[in-house]
Design an enzyme around this catalytic site. Structure first.
Site, mmCIF file in Angstrom:
data_model
loop_
_atom_site.group_PDB
_atom_site.id
_atom_site.type_symbol
_atom_site.label_atom_id
_atom_site.label_comp_id
_atom_site.label_asym_id
_atom_site.label_seq_id
_atom_site.Cartn_x
_atom_site.Cartn_y
_atom_site.Cartn_z
ATOM 1 N N LYS A 167 0.867 -1.104 -0.023
ATOM 2 C CA LYS A 167 -0.065 -0.018 -0.014
ATOM 3 C C LYS A 167 0.896 1.277 -0.066
ATOM 4 O O LYS A 167 1.872 1.278 0.757
ATOM 5 C CB LYS A 167 -0.854 0.008 1.109
ATOM 6 C CG LYS A 167 -2.103 1.059 1.184
ATOM 7 C CD LYS A 167 -3.081 0.776 2.337
ATOM 8 C CE LYS A 167 -4.091 1.768 2.248
ATOM 9 N NZ LYS A 167 -5.260 1.772 3.432
ATOM 10 N N ARG B 172 -14.889 -5.160 8.768
ATOM 11 C CA ARG B 172 -13.608 -4.803 9.448
ATOM 12 C C ARG B 172 -13.862 -4.630 10.887
ATOM 13 O O ARG B 172 -12.840 -5.068 11.828
ATOM 14 C CB ARG B 172 -13.140 -3.603 8.600
ATOM 15 C CG ARG B 172 -11.549 -3.320 8.986
ATOM 16 C CD ARG B 172 -11.187 -2.296 7.954
ATOM 17 N NE ARG B 172 -10.099 -1.524 8.379
ATOM 18 C CZ ARG B 172 -8.809 -1.464 8.065
ATOM 19 N NH1 ARG B 172 -8.503 -2.827 7.660
ATOM 20 N NH2 ARG B 172 -7.688 -0.719 8.499
ATOM 21 N N TYR C 211 -12.576 0.332 21.663
ATOM 22 C CA TYR C 211 -13.089 -1.124 21.443
ATOM 23 C C TYR C 211 -12.418 -1.816 22.763
ATOM 24 O O TYR C 211 -12.768 -2.951 22.953
ATOM 25 C CB TYR C 211 -12.414 -1.831 20.313
ATOM 26 C CG TYR C 211 -13.138 -1.339 18.831
ATOM 27 C CD1 TYR C 211 -14.338 -1.424 18.530
ATOM 28 C CD2 TYR C 211 -12.189 -0.709 18.211
ATOM 29 C CE1 TYR C 211 -14.831 -0.864 17.425
ATOM 30 C CE2 TYR C 211 -12.756 -0.280 16.804
ATOM 31 C CZ TYR C 211 -13.915 -0.292 16.604
ATOM 32 O OH TYR C 211 -14.570 0.117 15.223
#
Length: 244
Positions: A150, A211, A243
């Site tokens: 990437k 995701r 999270y």
């Protein structure tokens, strides 16, 4: 109508015994409440009965029922594609996203490309743009690793054992998802994913939500936030803090 539960479960070959029992229990309870004739009114009554349950339990039951309702619609057992929705007040009470019950993603599908896209996101946390750029030369099934490139950066991620058999038939190609040796567009990927999740009874699921499901499963398995960030190609854990 109860005999349709057995027919529905027979089509879910990839489910564990415990998962099938859970489906059976939820669906029998559903039919006990709505009766033999499914209608908008009976579904509203059922939804009202769920209001006092925990959010996670509500989501599980609604997910199972929506898949069953879609099955009935496909088989011509009901004249409309009825769908249950989580009550708005219940949505507001949800402070953290819940892990969804997505065992059905491993079953066969009329949308195999969408299925594989969904599994790569759910099981590896990959972005659609990353998936479309994958060349088979970046995949090593023997060592169960995948190289993600990437911009000017690269990272190596582990391929879950369950995905090896899904990838093996595609190893003769140039790209993992291609047409005439060229990768598909993002629009194509989103259409395939949309068709697949709708087929499985989750029309509102997006690549972003899948995701997020990967992240939640990693955290449940006690994986360190820094390790999760590394798997996702993130430079920091800031976006993962919520999270905890």
């Amino acid at each position: 109508m109860r005999d349709r539960i057995s027919a529905f479960l027979e089509e879910k070959q990839g489910l564990s015994v415990n998962s099938k029992q859970s489906y059976k229990y939820d669906l029998e309870q559903f039919l006990d409440m709505v009766g033999e004739r499914i209608s908008e009114t009976s579904l509203k009554i059922y939804q009202a009965q769920l209001a006092n349950l925990k959010i996670s339990a509500q989501k599980r039951k609604i997910s199972a029922c929506n898949q069953f309702l879609y099955f009935l619609y496909q088989k011509g057992e009901v004249d409309s594609f009825y769908r249950l929705e989580l009550a708005k007040q219940a949505e507001k009470k949800t402070e953290k996203p819940e892990i969804l019950y997505l065992d059905s993603f491993w079953q066969e599908s009329d949308h195999p490309e969408g299925r594989l896209l969904a599994l790569l996101i759910l099981e590896m946390g990959l972005l659609p743009s990353e998936i479309l750029a994958i060349k088979v030369a970046d995949i090593n099934l023997d060592f169960q690793v995948l190289r993600i490139s990437k911009a000017s950066q690269q990272r190596i991620v582990t391929i879950p054992t369950a995905l090896l058999s899904e990838l093996e038939p595609l190893m003769g190609q140039t790209y993992l998802f291609e047409r005439g040796g060229k990768p598909y567009s993002r629009q194509w990927a989103f259409r395939q994913l949309e068709s697949f999740v709708k087929e499985k009874g989750f029309p509102s699921l997006s690549a972003q939500v899948l995701r997020e499901q990967f992240i939640l499963r990693q955290i449940e398995n006690k994986v360190d936030l820094y390790e999760i960030a590394k798997k996702l190609g993130l430079k920091t854990v800031l976006t993962l803090e919520k999270y905890r």
